[in-house]
Design an enzyme around this catalytic site. Structure first.
Site, PDB file in Angstrom:
ATOM      1  N   SER A  45     -32.602   9.725 -28.721  1.00  0.00           N
ATOM      2  CA  SER A  45     -33.221   9.667 -30.039  1.00  0.00           C
ATOM      3  C   SER A  45     -32.358   8.819 -30.982  1.00  0.00           C
ATOM      4  O   SER A  45     -32.053   7.671 -30.675  1.00  0.00           O
ATOM      5  CB  SER A  45     -33.444  11.088 -30.571  1.00  0.00           C
ATOM      6  OG  SER A  45     -34.394  11.093 -31.605  1.00  0.00           O
ATOM      7  N   ASP A 162     -39.686  10.974 -27.327  1.00  0.00           N
ATOM      8  CA  ASP A 162     -38.312  11.292 -27.716  1.00  0.00           C
ATOM      9  C   ASP A 162     -37.572  12.079 -26.631  1.00  0.00           C
ATOM     10  O   ASP A 162     -38.022  13.134 -26.186  1.00  0.00           O
ATOM     11  CB  ASP A 162     -38.355  12.107 -29.013  1.00  0.00           C
ATOM     12  CG  ASP A 162     -37.012  12.185 -29.706  1.00  0.00           C
ATOM     13  OD1 ASP A 162     -36.026  12.561 -29.054  1.00  0.00           O
ATOM     14  OD2 ASP A 162     -36.954  11.874 -30.908  1.00  0.00           O
TER      15      ASP A 162
END
Length: 297
Positions: A45, A162
Protein backbone atom coordinates in the site's frame (compact mmCIF):
# COMPACT_ATOMS: atom_id res chain seq x y z
CA UNK A 1 40.66 -22.26 4.00
CA UNK A 2 39.26 -18.85 3.16
CA UNK A 3 37.38 -17.07 5.91
CA UNK A 4 34.62 -14.77 4.69
CA UNK A 5 33.65 -11.74 6.73
CA UNK A 6 30.97 -9.46 5.40
CA UNK A 7 28.10 -7.47 6.73
CA UNK A 8 24.70 -9.18 6.64
CA UNK A 9 22.30 -8.22 3.85
CA UNK A 10 19.62 -5.75 4.95
CA UNK A 11 15.96 -5.94 3.98
CA UNK A 12 13.44 -3.19 4.66
CA UNK A 13 9.69 -3.86 4.84
CA UNK A 14 7.46 -0.78 4.64
CA UNK A 15 3.89 -1.19 5.84
CA UNK A 16 0.61 0.22 4.64
CA UNK A 17 -1.27 2.94 6.46
CA UNK A 18 -2.39 5.60 4.02
CA UNK A 19 -1.18 9.06 4.96
CA UNK A 20 0.47 7.63 8.07
CA UNK A 21 2.88 5.86 5.72
CA UNK A 22 4.64 9.15 5.06
CA UNK A 23 6.60 8.27 8.21
CA UNK A 24 8.57 5.86 6.01
CA UNK A 25 10.23 8.89 4.42
CA UNK A 26 11.62 9.90 7.80
CA UNK A 27 13.01 6.41 8.37
CA UNK A 28 14.70 6.45 4.95
CA UNK A 29 16.13 9.91 5.60
CA UNK A 30 17.88 8.72 8.76
CA UNK A 31 19.11 5.50 7.17
CA UNK A 32 20.61 7.41 4.26
CA UNK A 33 22.26 10.08 6.42
CA UNK A 34 23.71 7.44 8.75
CA UNK A 35 24.88 5.10 6.00
CA UNK A 36 22.48 2.24 6.72
CA UNK A 37 22.43 0.22 3.46
CA UNK A 38 19.23 -1.21 1.98
CA UNK A 39 19.95 -4.36 -0.03
CA UNK A 40 16.33 -5.18 -0.81
CA UNK A 41 12.99 -3.59 -0.08
CA UNK A 42 9.36 -4.65 0.01
CA UNK A 43 6.24 -2.63 0.59
CA UNK A 44 2.49 -2.75 0.86
CA UNK A 45 0.00 0.00 0.00
CA UNK A 46 1.55 3.36 0.98
CA UNK A 47 4.67 1.45 2.00
CA UNK A 48 4.68 -0.06 -1.48
CA UNK A 49 4.44 3.40 -3.02
CA UNK A 50 7.37 4.71 -0.97
CA UNK A 51 9.38 1.54 -1.64
CA UNK A 52 8.84 1.89 -5.40
CA UNK A 53 9.82 5.55 -5.49
CA UNK A 54 12.92 4.96 -3.37
CA UNK A 55 14.01 1.93 -5.41
CA UNK A 56 13.44 4.00 -8.57
CA UNK A 57 16.12 6.41 -7.39
CA UNK A 58 14.13 9.21 -5.76
CA UNK A 59 16.06 10.32 -2.69
CA UNK A 60 14.42 10.61 0.75
CA UNK A 61 15.01 14.37 0.58
CA UNK A 62 13.07 14.65 -2.67
CA UNK A 63 10.39 12.32 -1.34
CA UNK A 64 9.99 14.68 1.59
CA UNK A 65 9.70 17.68 -0.74
CA UNK A 66 6.97 15.92 -2.72
CA UNK A 67 5.09 14.96 0.45
CA UNK A 68 5.24 18.49 1.87
CA UNK A 69 4.13 19.91 -1.47
CA UNK A 70 1.14 17.55 -1.56
CA UNK A 71 0.27 18.37 2.05
CA UNK A 72 -1.31 21.54 0.74
CA UNK A 73 -4.97 20.73 0.25
CA UNK A 74 -5.18 22.79 -2.93
CA UNK A 75 -2.46 20.62 -4.51
CA UNK A 76 -3.77 17.34 -3.14
CA UNK A 77 -7.31 17.88 -4.40
CA UNK A 78 -6.02 18.19 -7.97
CA UNK A 79 -5.03 14.50 -7.92
CA UNK A 80 -8.59 13.38 -7.23
CA UNK A 81 -10.70 12.77 -10.30
CA UNK A 82 -14.36 13.54 -9.47
CA UNK A 83 -15.59 11.29 -12.29
CA UNK A 84 -16.06 7.89 -10.62
CA UNK A 85 -15.29 4.67 -12.51
CA UNK A 86 -17.65 1.69 -12.49
CA UNK A 87 -16.16 -0.04 -9.44
CA UNK A 88 -14.85 2.77 -7.27
CA UNK A 89 -15.54 6.23 -5.93
CA UNK A 90 -12.52 7.80 -7.62
CA UNK A 91 -10.56 7.40 -10.83
CA UNK A 92 -6.80 6.88 -10.50
CA UNK A 93 -5.95 8.53 -13.83
CA UNK A 94 -4.65 11.79 -12.37
CA UNK A 95 -2.61 9.92 -9.77
CA UNK A 96 -1.16 7.78 -12.55
CA UNK A 97 -0.18 10.87 -14.55
CA UNK A 98 1.47 12.37 -11.46
CA UNK A 99 3.47 9.18 -10.84
CA UNK A 100 4.52 8.97 -14.50
CA UNK A 101 5.92 12.51 -14.31
CA UNK A 102 7.73 11.59 -11.10
CA UNK A 103 9.14 8.17 -12.04
CA UNK A 104 8.83 7.88 -15.80
CA UNK A 105 5.99 6.12 -17.58
CA UNK A 106 8.10 3.19 -18.80
CA UNK A 107 10.23 2.44 -15.73
CA UNK A 108 10.49 -1.33 -15.09
CA UNK A 109 11.09 -3.06 -11.77
CA UNK A 110 13.79 -5.19 -13.42
CA UNK A 111 15.77 -1.99 -14.13
CA UNK A 112 15.94 -0.85 -10.50
CA UNK A 113 19.21 -0.95 -8.58
CA UNK A 114 17.54 -2.24 -5.41
CA UNK A 115 15.64 -5.57 -5.54
CA UNK A 116 11.98 -4.66 -5.03
CA UNK A 117 8.88 -6.66 -4.19
CA UNK A 118 5.42 -5.10 -3.94
CA UNK A 119 2.47 -6.80 -2.27
CA UNK A 120 -1.01 -6.86 -3.77
CA UNK A 121 -4.03 -9.18 -3.54
CA UNK A 122 -5.87 -10.86 -6.40
CA UNK A 123 -9.65 -10.61 -5.97
CA UNK A 124 -10.15 -13.66 -8.19
CA UNK A 125 -7.93 -16.09 -6.32
CA UNK A 126 -8.19 -14.30 -2.95
CA UNK A 127 -4.45 -14.72 -2.54
CA UNK A 128 -1.46 -12.49 -1.91
CA UNK A 129 0.55 -11.65 -5.03
CA UNK A 130 4.14 -10.41 -5.12
CA UNK A 131 4.89 -8.02 -7.96
CA UNK A 132 8.58 -8.25 -8.81
CA UNK A 133 8.63 -7.39 -12.50
CA UNK A 134 6.93 -5.14 -15.00
CA UNK A 135 5.84 -1.53 -14.76
CA UNK A 136 6.71 0.36 -11.57
CA UNK A 137 3.62 2.55 -12.04
CA UNK A 138 1.32 -0.47 -12.40
CA UNK A 139 2.84 -1.99 -9.25
CA UNK A 140 2.14 1.20 -7.30
CA UNK A 141 -1.46 1.38 -8.52
CA UNK A 142 -2.03 -2.29 -7.68
CA UNK A 143 -0.68 -2.20 -4.13
CA UNK A 144 -2.49 1.06 -3.27
CA UNK A 145 -5.84 0.12 -4.83
CA UNK A 146 -8.14 0.49 -1.83
CA UNK A 147 -11.32 -1.54 -2.52
CA UNK A 148 -14.33 0.69 -3.01
CA UNK A 149 -12.20 3.79 -3.48
CA UNK A 150 -10.46 2.76 -6.71
CA UNK A 151 -11.33 0.16 -9.34
CA UNK A 152 -9.28 -3.07 -9.18
CA UNK A 153 -6.22 -3.06 -11.43
CA UNK A 154 -6.28 -5.66 -14.19
CA UNK A 155 -2.91 -7.42 -14.49
CA UNK A 156 -2.21 -10.74 -16.17
CA UNK A 157 -5.77 -12.00 -15.81
CA UNK A 158 -5.89 -10.91 -12.18
CA UNK A 159 -7.84 -8.18 -10.39
CA UNK A 160 -5.37 -6.51 -8.07
CA UNK A 161 -6.29 -4.62 -4.91
CA UNK A 162 -4.51 -3.17 -1.88
CA UNK A 163 -1.98 -5.64 -0.46
CA UNK A 164 -2.80 -4.58 3.09
CA UNK A 165 -5.83 -6.86 2.96
CA UNK A 166 -3.56 -9.87 3.60
CA UNK A 167 -0.03 -8.65 4.33
CA UNK A 168 0.24 -5.09 5.55
CA UNK A 169 3.89 -5.20 6.70
CA UNK A 170 5.72 -7.66 4.41
CA UNK A 171 8.63 -8.60 6.64
CA UNK A 172 8.30 -12.23 5.49
CA UNK A 173 8.77 -11.11 1.88
CA UNK A 174 12.20 -9.52 2.39
CA UNK A 175 13.21 -12.53 4.48
CA UNK A 176 12.33 -14.85 1.59
CA UNK A 177 14.14 -12.62 -0.89
CA UNK A 178 17.29 -13.30 1.11
CA UNK A 179 17.67 -10.52 3.70
CA UNK A 180 19.62 -11.62 6.77
CA UNK A 181 18.63 -8.63 8.88
CA UNK A 182 15.00 -7.58 8.45
CA UNK A 183 13.76 -4.14 9.49
CA UNK A 184 9.97 -3.76 9.47
CA UNK A 185 8.19 -0.41 9.74
CA UNK A 186 4.60 -0.60 10.96
CA UNK A 187 2.77 2.73 10.75
CA UNK A 188 -0.61 1.46 11.91
CA UNK A 189 -2.18 2.64 15.14
CA UNK A 190 -0.52 1.38 18.32
CA UNK A 191 -3.34 0.55 20.69
CA UNK A 192 -2.91 1.75 24.26
CA UNK A 193 -4.59 -0.58 26.76
CA UNK A 194 -5.25 2.40 29.00
CA UNK A 195 -7.02 4.40 26.31
CA UNK A 196 -10.15 3.30 24.52
CA UNK A 197 -10.13 3.34 20.74
CA UNK A 198 -13.27 5.48 20.81
CA UNK A 199 -11.28 8.25 22.43
CA UNK A 200 -8.73 8.09 19.64
CA UNK A 201 -11.38 8.19 16.94
CA UNK A 202 -13.18 11.09 18.63
CA UNK A 203 -10.02 13.18 18.44
CA UNK A 204 -9.66 12.46 14.74
CA UNK A 205 -10.71 14.76 11.93
CA UNK A 206 -12.67 11.77 10.64
CA UNK A 207 -15.33 12.41 13.24
CA UNK A 208 -15.89 15.84 11.69
CA UNK A 209 -16.22 14.48 8.17
CA UNK A 210 -17.79 11.01 8.28
CA UNK A 211 -21.06 9.80 9.84
CA UNK A 212 -20.92 7.49 12.84
CA UNK A 213 -21.54 4.29 10.85
CA UNK A 214 -18.54 5.07 8.61
CA UNK A 215 -16.38 5.67 11.69
CA UNK A 216 -17.43 2.25 12.99
CA UNK A 217 -16.42 0.59 9.70
CA UNK A 218 -13.10 2.46 9.75
CA UNK A 219 -12.39 1.30 13.30
CA UNK A 220 -13.29 -2.30 12.43
CA UNK A 221 -10.92 -2.34 9.45
CA UNK A 222 -8.08 -0.90 11.56
CA UNK A 223 -8.64 -3.50 14.28
CA UNK A 224 -8.68 -6.38 11.77
CA UNK A 225 -5.61 -5.12 9.94
CA UNK A 226 -3.70 -4.68 13.20
CA UNK A 227 -4.57 -8.20 14.37
CA UNK A 228 -3.51 -9.80 11.06
CA UNK A 229 -0.32 -7.73 10.98
CA UNK A 230 0.61 -8.71 14.52
CA UNK A 231 0.25 -12.41 13.66
CA UNK A 232 2.18 -12.07 10.38
CA UNK A 233 5.03 -10.27 12.14
CA UNK A 234 5.10 -12.89 14.89
CA UNK A 235 5.71 -15.56 12.25
CA UNK A 236 8.14 -13.50 10.17
CA UNK A 237 10.27 -12.59 13.20
CA UNK A 238 11.86 -9.41 11.85
CA UNK A 239 15.00 -8.33 13.66
CA UNK A 240 13.62 -4.84 14.20
CA UNK A 241 10.06 -3.51 14.24
CA UNK A 242 9.77 0.26 14.08
CA UNK A 243 6.52 1.79 15.32
CA UNK A 244 6.64 5.55 14.61
CA UNK A 245 4.69 7.49 17.22
CA UNK A 246 2.33 9.14 14.75
CA UNK A 247 -0.44 11.16 16.42
CA UNK A 248 -3.75 9.22 16.39
CA UNK A 249 -5.56 12.09 14.68
CA UNK A 250 -3.32 11.59 11.63
CA UNK A 251 -5.67 9.18 9.92
CA UNK A 252 -5.28 7.02 6.85
CA UNK A 253 -7.36 8.99 4.37
CA UNK A 254 -7.24 12.61 5.51
CA UNK A 255 -3.84 12.80 7.18
CA UNK A 256 -1.80 14.02 4.22
CA UNK A 257 -1.97 17.60 5.48
CA UNK A 258 0.07 16.42 8.49
CA UNK A 259 2.91 15.15 6.31
CA UNK A 260 5.63 16.96 8.23
CA UNK A 261 4.56 15.46 11.58
CA UNK A 262 4.45 11.94 10.13
CA UNK A 263 7.91 12.28 8.58
CA UNK A 264 9.34 13.58 11.86
CA UNK A 265 7.82 10.58 13.67
CA UNK A 266 9.66 8.29 11.26
CA UNK A 267 12.93 10.12 11.84
CA UNK A 268 12.50 9.91 15.61
CA UNK A 269 11.94 6.15 15.80
CA UNK A 270 14.80 5.47 13.36
CA UNK A 271 17.25 7.54 15.40
CA UNK A 272 16.17 5.89 18.66
CA UNK A 273 16.85 2.41 17.27
CA UNK A 274 19.88 3.42 15.22
CA UNK A 275 22.56 2.17 17.69
CA UNK A 276 20.97 -1.30 17.81
CA UNK A 277 20.65 -1.43 14.03
CA UNK A 278 24.26 -0.36 13.55
CA UNK A 279 25.45 -3.12 15.88
CA UNK A 280 23.48 -5.69 13.86
CA UNK A 281 25.29 -4.61 10.69
CA UNK A 282 28.81 -5.39 11.88
CA UNK A 283 30.65 -7.80 9.56
CA UNK A 284 30.58 -11.41 10.66
CA UNK A 285 31.52 -14.78 9.27
CA UNK A 286 29.21 -15.64 6.37
CA UNK A 287 29.23 -17.88 3.38
CA UNK A 288 29.44 -15.83 0.18
CA UNK A 289 26.06 -15.26 -1.38
CA UNK A 290 23.62 -12.77 -2.81
CA UNK A 291 19.93 -11.92 -2.79
CA UNK A 292 17.62 -14.07 -4.87
CA UNK A 293 14.20 -12.81 -5.89
CA UNK A 294 11.31 -15.25 -5.80
CA UNK A 295 9.03 -14.62 -8.77
CA UNK A 296 5.43 -14.93 -7.52
CA UNK A 297 3.96 -12.23 -9.74
Amino acid sequence: MTTWYRRPSIGLALGGGGARGLAHIGVLKVFQSEGIPIDCIAGTSMGGLIACLYAAGISPTNLEKEAINLSRFSRLIKLLNPTPPRRGLLSAERIKEYLENLVGYDKKIEELKIPLSVVSVDLKTRKEVLIQSGSVIDAILATTCVPGIFSPIERENALMIDGGILNNVPADVVRRIGAEVVIAVDVNYVFDENKEWGQMAASSTLSKILPDFAIDIYQAVIIMTSAITEEKLRKAKPDFILHPQIPPDVNIFFGFTHARNSILAGEDIARRLLPDIQRALKPRFRKPGKLHLIDQS
